[in-house]
Design an enzyme around this catalytic site. Structure first.
Site, PDB file in Angstrom:
ATOM      1  N   HIS A 109      -0.797  11.697   0.732  1.00 29.45           N
ATOM      2  CA  HIS A 109      -2.012  10.699   0.061  1.00 29.45           C
ATOM      3  C   HIS A 109      -1.299   9.450  -0.303  1.00 29.45           C
ATOM      4  O   HIS A 109      -0.288   9.349  -0.783  1.00 29.45           O
ATOM      5  CB  HIS A 109      -2.450  11.213  -1.252  1.00 29.45           C
ATOM      6  CG  HIS A 109      -3.721  10.853  -1.666  1.00 29.45           C
ATOM      7  ND1 HIS A 109      -3.700   9.599  -2.443  1.00 29.45           N
ATOM      8  CD2 HIS A 109      -5.290  11.107  -1.489  1.00 29.45           C
ATOM      9  CE1 HIS A 109      -4.907   9.335  -2.489  1.00 29.45           C
ATOM     10  NE2 HIS A 109      -5.814  10.142  -2.071  1.00 29.45           N
ATOM     11  N   GLU A 163      -7.779   7.269   5.185  1.00 28.50           N
ATOM     12  CA  GLU A 163      -8.100   6.502   3.925  1.00 28.50           C
ATOM     13  C   GLU A 163      -7.382   5.199   3.752  1.00 28.50           C
ATOM     14  O   GLU A 163      -6.255   5.293   3.429  1.00 28.50           O
ATOM     15  CB  GLU A 163      -7.499   7.745   2.730  1.00 28.50           C
ATOM     16  CG  GLU A 163      -8.276   8.879   2.776  1.00 28.50           C
ATOM     17  CD  GLU A 163      -8.145   9.630   1.511  1.00 28.50           C
ATOM     18  OE1 GLU A 163      -9.130  10.248   1.245  1.00 28.50           O
ATOM     19  OE2 GLU A 163      -7.045   9.791   0.992  1.00 28.50           O
TER      20      GLU A 163
HETATM   21  P1  PGA Z   1     -11.946   8.172  -3.659  1.00 32.22           P
HETATM   22  O1  PGA Z   1     -10.635   9.000  -3.287  1.00 32.22           O
HETATM   23  O2  PGA Z   1     -13.399   9.000  -3.223  1.00 32.22           O
HETATM   24  O3  PGA Z   1     -12.376   8.349  -5.125  1.00 32.22           O
HETATM   25  O4  PGA Z   1     -12.062   6.614  -3.086  1.00 32.22           O
HETATM   26  C1  PGA Z   1     -10.628   9.443  -1.912  1.00 32.22           C
HETATM   27  C2  PGA Z   1      -9.139   9.742  -1.979  1.00 32.22           C
HETATM   28  O5  PGA Z   1      -8.396   9.145  -2.302  1.00 32.22           O
HETATM   29  O6  PGA Z   1      -8.936  10.900  -1.532  1.00 32.22           O
END
Ligand code: PGA
Length: 261
Positions: free
Chosen positions: A100, A172
């Site tokens: 992540h 992401e």
């Molecule tokens: P968010 O996070 O929906 O708060 O933007 C997504 C993630 O980092 O998995």
């Protein structure tokens, strides 16, 4: 929704937003909601390490699996502060996030660490959810594709993917991730067509390395009840990985409802 409808992956990353008590309280509310879910809904919750077994007990009898937010690749030993993939597996945790962007940027995790974690998770029979994404600076420099390419290559090259284990990647973009729980704290908006383009790239890159796999690719970055369908209408967006908006019952319920319409 018909029995043949495409699966929709709705993964809830609670990050470090919820205390132990809040995690259990949210689980109790979610358990009622989980009773009416159609088969196409593939939900996974990623609570904190602290709350994992408490959440599991609260959800007993529901079919929604749990995932770890982070794991260590050695089974056990002198690794202060870590919890291994094997230890999570032993208490019934089936998934784990890997790489992540918050782990990469705040805790300086590398592609090499991500790879070690993927191998350890596969070895114990868990499913890694491999997160990739470029920073705003990288995007503005025109480097987004090459960053994703490097992250995917280092995660998946020369790997034998176990039979029956889904290969899941979360795209992401770092700049799109929320900075906190409130609606005002959303990251920058990621256009759905741009997200689709990156998902197609990820699928192509993974298939080049592992031709037998059909990767599932999730989008993450400030997904909210009013944007989830916007992303899911794109053909290569199989689901969403939601942080902030998954930590409140009402917004998560609204996301699930909008996603399954
Ligand atoms: P968010 O996070 O929906 O708060 O933007 C997504 C993630 O980092 O998995």
């Amino acid at each position: 929704m018909s029995a043949s409808a495409k699966p929709v992956y709705l993964f809830a990353n609670w990050k470090m937003y919820l205390s132990y008590d809040e995690s259990l309280a949210l689980s109790r509310e979610l358990k009622k909601m989980f009773k009416g879910l159609p088969r196409q809904a593939h939900l996974v919750l990623f609570p904190s390490a602290l709350a994992m077994t408490g959440v599991k007990d609260e959800l007993q009898g529901s079919l929604v699996p749990l995932g770890a937010q982070n794991t260590y690749w050695v089974d056990r030993g002198g690794y202060t502060g870590e919890v291994s993939a094997a230890m999570y597996k032993a208490v019934g945790v089936e998934y784990a996030l890997v790489g992540h962007s918050e782990r990469r940027t705040i805790f300086h995790e590398t592609d090499h660490d991500a790879r070690q974690k993927i191998e350890a998770l596969l070895a114990v029979g868990m499913t890694p959810v491999v997160c990739v994404g470029e920073t705003l600076k990288e995007r503005n420099n025109g480097e987004a594709e090459e960053v994703i390419e490097a992250q995917i290559r280092r995660a998946f090259s020369n790997l034998t993917w176990p039979k029956g284990c889904e290969l899941i990647v979360a795209y992401e973009p770092v700049w799109a991730i929320s900075k906190g729980i409130g609606a005002d704290e959303a990251g920058k908006h990621c256009d759905d067509v741009e997200a689709e383009k990156m998902h197609q790239l990820i699928i192509k890159l993974v298939k080049n390395l592992l031709p037998d796999q059909n990767p599932v690719v999730l989008f993450g970055g400030s997904v909210r009840p009013n944007t989830v369908a916007y992303y899911l209408k794109q053909p290569s967006i199989d689901g969403v990985l939601v942080g902030a908006a998954s930590t409140k019952f009402s917004s998560w319920q609204d996301i699930v409802t909008a996603a399954l319409k």
